[in-house]
Design a protein around this motif. Sequence first.
Motif, mmCIF file in Angstrom:
data_model
loop_
_atom_site.group_PDB
_atom_site.id
_atom_site.type_symbol
_atom_site.label_atom_id
_atom_site.label_comp_id
_atom_site.label_asym_id
_atom_site.label_seq_id
_atom_site.Cartn_x
_atom_site.Cartn_y
_atom_site.Cartn_z
ATOM 1 N N LEU B 341 -63.215 -100.854 36.047
ATOM 2 C CA LEU B 341 -63.749 -100.932 37.415
ATOM 3 C C LEU B 341 -63.260 -99.728 38.213
ATOM 4 N N LYS B 342 -63.144 -98.604 37.527
ATOM 5 C CA LYS B 342 -62.594 -97.395 38.149
ATOM 6 C C LYS B 342 -63.548 -96.219 38.013
ATOM 7 N N LYS B 343 -64.808 -96.501 38.238
ATOM 8 C CA LYS B 343 -65.794 -95.425 38.204
ATOM 9 C C LYS B 343 -65.629 -94.588 39.467
ATOM 10 N N THR B 344 -65.674 -93.285 39.312
ATOM 11 C CA THR B 344 -65.513 -92.412 40.479
ATOM 12 C C THR B 344 -66.576 -92.722 41.527
ATOM 13 N N GLY B 345 -66.124 -92.847 42.765
ATOM 14 C CA GLY B 345 -67.049 -93.134 43.854
ATOM 15 C C GLY B 345 -67.131 -94.596 44.217
ATOM 16 N N VAL B 346 -66.570 -95.440 43.364
ATOM 17 C CA VAL B 346 -66.548 -96.881 43.645
ATOM 18 C C VAL B 346 -65.091 -97.264 43.919
ATOM 19 N N THR B 410 -57.403 -91.501 36.553
ATOM 20 C CA THR B 410 -58.423 -92.054 37.442
ATOM 21 C C THR B 410 -58.513 -93.579 37.375
ATOM 22 N N ASP B 411 -57.771 -94.190 36.454
ATOM 23 C CA ASP B 411 -57.714 -95.657 36.369
ATOM 24 C C ASP B 411 -56.636 -96.138 37.330
ATOM 25 N N GLN B 436 -59.985 -89.039 42.345
ATOM 26 C CA GLN B 436 -60.898 -89.216 41.204
ATOM 27 C C GLN B 436 -61.863 -88.038 41.094
ATOM 28 N N ARG B 437 -62.375 -87.555 42.221
ATOM 29 C CA ARG B 437 -63.333 -86.432 42.172
ATOM 30 C C ARG B 437 -62.647 -85.166 41.657
ATOM 31 N N ARG B 438 -61.397 -84.982 42.037
ATOM 32 C CA ARG B 438 -60.666 -83.800 41.589
ATOM 33 C C ARG B 438 -60.474 -83.808 40.066
ATOM 34 N N PHE B 439 -60.336 -84.989 39.523
ATOM 35 C CA PHE B 439 -60.052 -85.107 38.082
ATOM 36 C C PHE B 439 -61.242 -85.706 37.332
ATOM 37 N N ASP B 440 -62.432 -85.377 37.782
ATOM 38 C CA ASP B 440 -63.614 -86.023 37.217
ATOM 39 C C ASP B 440 -64.001 -85.456 35.857
ATOM 40 N N ASP B 441 -63.457 -84.309 35.482
ATOM 41 C CA ASP B 441 -63.786 -83.718 34.190
ATOM 42 C C ASP B 441 -63.074 -84.489 33.077
#
Lengths: 174, 561
Positions: B341-346, B410-411, B436-441
């Motif tokens: 439940l740790k999708k970026t943006g949610v 990001t989790d 999360q956005r910073r580490f989205d790769d």
Amino acid sequence: MAKLIKNQQILDDTWQVLTPEDGADAATVAVPAGQWIVPLAVWQAQPALAARGDVAPLLEGADDPADLADQLGTLSLVAVNFPRFADGRGYSIATLLRSRYGYTGELRAIGDVLRDQFNYFTRCGFDALQPPVDKYTDAQLGAALASLKDFTDPYQASATFRDPLFRRHARHAA
Amino acid sequence: MYRYDDYDQQLVDERVAQFTDQTRRYFAGELTEEEFLPLRLQNGIYIQRHAPMLRLAIPYGNLRADQVRMYGHIARTYDRGYGHFTTRHNMQFNWCELEKMPEILAKLATVQLHAIQTSGNCIRNTSTDPFAGVAEDERIDPRPWCELIRQWSTFHPEFAYLPRKFKIAVNGAEEDRAVIRCHDIGLELIKNDAGETGFRIFVGGGLGRTPIIGEEIASFVPWQHLLTYCESILRVYNRFGRRDNKFKARIKIIVKSLGIDEFRRRVEADWAHFKDGPSTLTQQELDRVAACFVDPDYKTLPKTDAGYVQAQADSKPFAAWVKRNVRGHKRPGYASVVLSLKKTGVPPGDVTDAQLDLIADLADRYSFGEVRITHEQNVVLADVEQSALFALWEQARAGGLATPNIGLLTDMICCPGGDFCSLANAKSIPIAEAVQRRFDDLDYLHDIGELELNISGCMNACGHHHVGHIGILGVDKNGEEWYQITIGGRQGNLTHLGKVIGPSFAAADVPDVIETLVNTYVAHRHEGERFIDTVHRIGADPFKQAVYGDKTPAQRKVANG
């Protein structure tokens, strides 16, 4: 006149609570004739009160029920004060008086005694509940009796349910 | 899972009736705000920034598929289409109306769900290992014990008005996944030399304003005496815990002020009178409850499914997901799956009504109709055949539940923060999203490896920032939101509280600071070494140096040093 809930009935009550002035000497505070509930300190400082039969000790949250242990066999009334309903120390004091020290006389909750705590009060061993004077109308107090029965068959052992649910009933795996 | 009998159901139904009448009297003016407050709190209802929040109990994290569908129904019907899994096995809805609460609770009760004692100064929901019953390192299954504690603590008449809230956690595995030493009572299931089951008991742990690791009060309490021993702990706390200052009212404060030896002496003096009393557990009751937690009807399968292995070779995204989100299982051919439940943006832990329905469907299809909720705010399907993992992954991915980031940066654990919570000093969700956005790769993220980042919006520490490898704490400075960073905290057997690295930062600087910390780790790490291990090997100084350099606090925009 103050109302008292006892044995699921509403009774008029004739006991009064003695509140000594700040700084008063417990040993010399006068306890007039009539039925009086007095602070534990006064009760302890004036051993003659025990012989009167119309005086009862009042425990506050910080008091130790062990101090009454030797006298509980002869007492007909012990009161426990709830200065605020959210102060739950009195529930443990009642549990100790009933379950550990074997007190069987009247155990009365006084102070901020409200209907939404009635069920927990009685399960911990209070058989007399005295809400603040004028807190409830007669009709509201009558309706409040229903709260005594909020839970029919609670899980825990307590003063009124000697055994926990798993010893009271044969429970079968569903 | 535990199955209610008529007695369990009657108690929940009676609770709904009780609260329905209390709510009626509140609206009729018969109950004051002050009088209604603990009643609604002990039914999970807070008055928050936007609307009342309803916090529902998920006893020790276990749910049936039909219960998850009921959450979906509540989210659709009474909320804005989503809910939030918390860090203590609870589900929160943020937009329900107070007038509707009795109706909602009545609906929940039809599927054995409730909000009992999810807030207020009482014994809260017991928490445990989300992999209970299936973990390879499990000594003793904690779930029957959690259920026995649930029943004992539910409407306990003596302990409904404690000085403060009270949380119990149970661990039965080699690795503690329940953070038991950060709970008011931590229970470790063990066997003594004679092979008998019992509990090593810790008391007085907690995070919040004064983070303290719990101390051992008993090295072995035989299982029959679990409840009487806990009652004696609670009784000493109820009588002697501080009630004059909310911030000093948790049990940890009295354990510290008395010292563990004096606290233990008082508990054991009380216990001497109640030990062997009626609350002593019986073998019959243990057997009855434990019968609900026997293994499901597993198939006999090969240890490794060939199709599953092939699918990982064929699909890099699937292999990445398996690497992070699939765990071993005690049974050959089975696995446990973590739905992220740790999708970026949610916001971390948030879940929509459609996702709830999907989780229920996946549980029914692949995992015996049961799910667990982790304190890291993810969802576990505990008993999945390896051969079904690819199909499960495709469906989870379509529903936004297959981010391959379990255990990675990001989790993150994150409280609702200032966007929702009236206690918060600062927002936490936007900070989580910015990081999360910073580490989205994903390649970068996987290269960094295991890193637990925990965010709390205030010192009450719902986001467990003290035990994050990196912790972020929102603080208020003259009405502005600032963020204090800690490193070196961890949960598990080596539970450790992190140390503050220095003065706090403005929100916009937080992603840079995290990136600097990560880069410092990457520069210093040995082959295969995790962030937390590097921090403990080289100490905090290289990290502080990298973040603050030679700048004095006055040269940066800082606050609340």
